[in-house]
Write a protein that holds these residues in place. Structure first.
Motif, PDB file in Angstrom:
ATOM      1  N   LEU A  44       0.807  -1.214   0.075  1.00  0.00           N
ATOM      2  CA  LEU A  44       0.044  -0.199  -0.073  1.00  0.00           C
ATOM      3  C   LEU A  44       0.986   1.267  -0.158  1.00  0.00           C
ATOM      4  O   LEU A  44       0.567   2.359  -0.606  1.00  0.00           O
ATOM      5  CB  LEU A  44      -0.911   0.056   1.146  1.00  0.00           C
ATOM      6  N   ARG A  45       2.008   1.276   0.950  1.00  0.00           N
ATOM      7  CA  ARG A  45       2.762   2.597   0.927  1.00  0.00           C
ATOM      8  C   ARG A  45       3.459   2.680  -0.217  1.00  0.00           C
ATOM      9  O   ARG A  45       3.509   3.900  -0.730  1.00  0.00           O
ATOM     10  CB  ARG A  45       3.991   2.314   2.016  1.00  0.00           C
ATOM     11  N   ALA A  46       3.842   1.692  -1.074  1.00  0.00           N
ATOM     12  CA  ALA A  46       4.386   1.533  -2.430  1.00  0.00           C
ATOM     13  C   ALA A  46       3.601   2.145  -3.603  1.00  0.00           C
ATOM     14  O   ALA A  46       3.859   3.012  -4.474  1.00  0.00           O
ATOM     15  CB  ALA A  46       5.061   0.381  -3.035  1.00  0.00           C
ATOM     16  N   THR A  47       2.265   1.910  -3.430  1.00  0.00           N
ATOM     17  CA  THR A  47       1.207   2.110  -4.501  1.00  0.00           C
ATOM     18  C   THR A  47       0.692   3.510  -4.016  1.00  0.00           C
ATOM     19  O   THR A  47       0.476   4.280  -5.272  1.00  0.00           O
ATOM     20  CB  THR A  47      -0.043   1.068  -4.331  1.00  0.00           C
ATOM     21  N   ALA A  48       0.464   4.086  -2.883  1.00  0.00           N
ATOM     22  CA  ALA A  48      -0.292   5.414  -2.742  1.00  0.00           C
ATOM     23  C   ALA A  48       0.503   6.495  -2.882  1.00  0.00           C
ATOM     24  O   ALA A  48       0.909   6.758  -1.816  1.00  0.00           O
ATOM     25  CB  ALA A  48      -1.028   5.199  -1.468  1.00  0.00           C
ATOM     26  N   THR A  49       1.025   6.980  -3.924  1.00  0.00           N
ATOM     27  CA  THR A  49       1.613   8.000  -4.156  1.00  0.00           C
ATOM     28  C   THR A  49       1.193   9.123  -4.489  1.00  0.00           C
ATOM     29  O   THR A  49       1.937  10.216  -4.516  1.00  0.00           O
ATOM     30  CB  THR A  49       2.879   7.453  -5.220  1.00  0.00           C
ATOM     31  N   SER A  50      -0.110   9.252  -4.968  1.00  0.00           N
ATOM     32  CA  SER A  50      -0.597  10.362  -5.448  1.00  0.00           C
ATOM     33  C   SER A  50      -1.292  11.278  -4.221  1.00  0.00           C
ATOM     34  O   SER A  50      -1.359  10.893  -3.036  1.00  0.00           O
ATOM     35  CB  SER A  50      -2.114  10.278  -6.281  1.00  0.00           C
ATOM     36  N   THR A  51      -1.238  12.877  -4.527  1.00  0.00           N
ATOM     37  CA  THR A  51      -1.790  13.434  -3.189  1.00  0.00           C
ATOM     38  C   THR A  51      -3.393  13.750  -3.688  1.00  0.00           C
ATOM     39  O   THR A  51      -3.810  13.706  -4.685  1.00  0.00           O
ATOM     40  CB  THR A  51      -1.092  14.611  -3.356  1.00  0.00           C
ATOM     41  N   VAL A  52      -3.953  13.864  -2.575  1.00  0.00           N
ATOM     42  CA  VAL A  52      -5.610  14.446  -2.692  1.00  0.00           C
ATOM     43  C   VAL A  52      -5.393  16.018  -2.011  1.00  0.00           C
ATOM     44  O   VAL A  52      -5.113  15.944  -0.809  1.00  0.00           O
ATOM     45  CB  VAL A  52      -6.576  13.628  -2.016  1.00  0.00           C
ATOM     46  N   ALA A  53      -5.923  17.009  -2.861  1.00  0.00           N
ATOM     47  CA  ALA A  53      -5.671  18.469  -2.163  1.00  0.00           C
ATOM     48  C   ALA A  53      -4.541  18.891  -1.459  1.00  0.00           C
ATOM     49  O   ALA A  53      -4.335  19.312  -0.413  1.00  0.00           O
ATOM     50  CB  ALA A  53      -6.905  18.542  -1.115  1.00  0.00           C
ATOM     51  N   GLY A  54      -3.175  17.959  -1.955  1.00  0.00           N
ATOM     52  CA  GLY A  54      -2.083  18.315  -1.545  1.00  0.00           C
ATOM     53  C   GLY A  54      -1.550  17.430  -0.503  1.00  0.00           C
ATOM     54  O   GLY A  54      -0.628  17.718  -0.063  1.00  0.00           O
ATOM     55  N   ALA A 254     -10.400  -1.733 -11.059  1.00  0.00           N
ATOM     56  CA  ALA A 254     -10.884  -0.563 -11.926  1.00  0.00           C
ATOM     57  C   ALA A 254     -10.027   0.741 -12.001  1.00  0.00           C
ATOM     58  O   ALA A 254     -10.471   1.959 -11.920  1.00  0.00           O
ATOM     59  CB  ALA A 254     -12.224  -0.018 -11.410  1.00  0.00           C
ATOM     60  N   GLY A 255      -8.565   0.595 -11.926  1.00  0.00           N
ATOM     61  CA  GLY A 255      -7.866   1.654 -11.869  1.00  0.00           C
ATOM     62  C   GLY A 255      -6.840   1.789 -10.980  1.00  0.00           C
ATOM     63  O   GLY A 255      -5.814   2.552 -10.995  1.00  0.00           O
ATOM     64  N   GLY A 256      -7.261   1.507  -9.643  1.00  0.00           N
ATOM     65  CA  GLY A 256      -6.311   1.449  -8.633  1.00  0.00           C
ATOM     66  C   GLY A 256      -6.344   2.631  -7.829  1.00  0.00           C
ATOM     67  O   GLY A 256      -7.202   3.531  -7.824  1.00  0.00           O
ATOM     68  N   TRP A 257      -5.450   2.813  -6.567  1.00  0.00           N
ATOM     69  CA  TRP A 257      -5.447   3.924  -5.539  1.00  0.00           C
ATOM     70  C   TRP A 257      -5.187   5.115  -6.188  1.00  0.00           C
ATOM     71  O   TRP A 257      -6.014   6.004  -5.982  1.00  0.00           O
ATOM     72  CB  TRP A 257      -4.471   3.301  -4.492  1.00  0.00           C
ATOM     73  N   ASN A 258      -4.190   5.357  -6.928  1.00  0.00           N
ATOM     74  CA  ASN A 258      -3.650   6.533  -7.456  1.00  0.00           C
ATOM     75  C   ASN A 258      -4.705   7.072  -8.278  1.00  0.00           C
ATOM     76  O   ASN A 258      -5.152   8.432  -8.118  1.00  0.00           O
ATOM     77  CB  ASN A 258      -2.465   6.703  -8.147  1.00  0.00           C
ATOM     78  N   ARG A 259      -5.539   6.459  -9.265  1.00  0.00           N
ATOM     79  CA  ARG A 259      -6.663   6.892 -10.220  1.00  0.00           C
ATOM     80  C   ARG A 259      -7.803   7.342  -9.462  1.00  0.00           C
ATOM     81  O   ARG A 259      -8.359   8.174  -9.836  1.00  0.00           O
ATOM     82  CB  ARG A 259      -6.730   5.934 -11.180  1.00  0.00           C
ATOM     83  N   TRP A 260      -7.969   6.624  -8.388  1.00  0.00           N
ATOM     84  CA  TRP A 260      -9.296   7.153  -7.381  1.00  0.00           C
ATOM     85  C   TRP A 260      -9.119   8.203  -6.727  1.00  0.00           C
ATOM     86  O   TRP A 260      -9.784   9.326  -6.570  1.00  0.00           O
ATOM     87  CB  TRP A 260      -9.748   5.916  -6.412  1.00  0.00           C
ATOM     88  N   ALA A 261      -7.724   8.250  -6.158  1.00  0.00           N
ATOM     89  CA  ALA A 261      -7.358   9.440  -5.520  1.00  0.00           C
ATOM     90  C   ALA A 261      -7.334  10.807  -6.387  1.00  0.00           C
ATOM     91  O   ALA A 261      -7.682  11.894  -5.791  1.00  0.00           O
ATOM     92  CB  ALA A 261      -5.790   9.236  -4.739  1.00  0.00           C
TER      93      ALA A 261
END
Length: 294
Positions: A44-54, A254-261
């Protein structure tokens, strides 16, 4: 001089499993082949690289997958040694006469302080009044009496069960998982919206903005396909009763953590700073009684 910590992003709904330790029979469906492997906090740590509202991912709530107390014990023990996990949503047999004793044992055991809510796989129950069964209500009252919440996992047509639960146990904190699974792929939202608004009329109920992309067309969905459900959720619950969740690794279908974020980042456009903070951290912090961000 002390520095102000960056604002938190809390993922209020994800799963972990180790197939070498515990089989997950639900993964045997052919459509789930791509996620039929072990997933760990490091994944999860390696996958969740996008930010949401910074904001970057700071803490998470891990949620049970199977109706199995040993899985809950393992998740609690993992939370005690894994700084990413701030709370656990576990499972016990609500229909058991010994449900109170089982909860007390879990709360007193390794990592028991991380147990904040329980979940049942109501979406798979055929009884249209499963949540109103006397033995289930007795079990839910045992959660309430121990200061625990309840994650409501129902499909759209089962939302009225959740409303009746909220009416009958008004002092049990409830969170609706995956927004009640609206039919985004079929674009049939009218009945879902009517039932959802009835449930949202109960102030002890909050809602996870999670699991929506797997209710849409897995291959072709866009933010525009998610927005009608988002608009209903924001109107029905308000930002102070919504919480961000990924449903990772199921979201990988359906796209993954980053696309949803990144999609949530788009949907938040127009929300104030306070509203954004509530959705991304505040509601989850309050419902799951998480320690303050530092």
């Amino acid at each position: 001089m002390t520095s102000t910590p960056p604002p938190a992003l809390i993922d209020s709904h994800h799963h972990l499993w180790d197939l070498a330790q515990r089989p997950q029979a639900w993964l045997d469906e052919p459509a789930l082949t791509s996620i039929r492997r072990t997933f760990t906090p490091d994944d999860l740590r390696a996958t969740a690289t996008s930010t949401v509202a910074g904001r970057r991912l700071h803490r998470t709530v891990v949620v049970q997958c199977v109706p199995d107390v040993p899985e809950t014990e393992d998740l609690l023990a993992l939370a005690a040694r894994e700084p990413l996990i701030a709370a656990v949503v576990g499972w016990v047999d609500l229909t058991s006469p010994a449900v109170g004793d089982e909860l007390d044992r879990l709360l007193a055991g390794p990592g028991g302080g991380y147990l904040r809510s329980l979940r049942s796989l109501v979406q798979g129950e055929t009884d249209p009044e499963w949540l109103q069964r006397p033995d289930v209500e007795r079990g839910l009252a045992a959660l309430r009496d121990r200061g625990l919440g309840y994650d409501v996992l129902v499909r759209s047509h089962q939302l009225d069960q959740a409303s009746r639960l909220a009416e009958r146990l008004p002092d049990l904190p409830l969170v609706l998982d995956h927004a009640g699974k609206p039919d985004l792929a079929g674009r049939e939202l009218e009945d879902w919206e009517r039932r959802l608004r009835r449930l949202a009329g109960h102030p002890q109920v909050v809602c996870k903005v999670s699991g929506l992309i797997t209710e849409a067309d897995h291959e072709a969905w866009t933010t525009a396909d998610i927005r009608p459900a988002w608009d209903v959720l924001l109107s029905a619950f308000g930002p102070d009763r919504l919480m961000f969740g990924s449903d990772w690794p199921v979201a990988n279908l359906a796209g993954g953590w980053n696309r949803w974020a990144e999609t949530v980042d788009e949907l938040l456009d127009g929300c104030s700073a306070d509203e954004t903070s509530a959705i991304l951290a505040g509601t989850a912090t309050a419902f799951y009684r998480l320690a303050p961000h530092s």
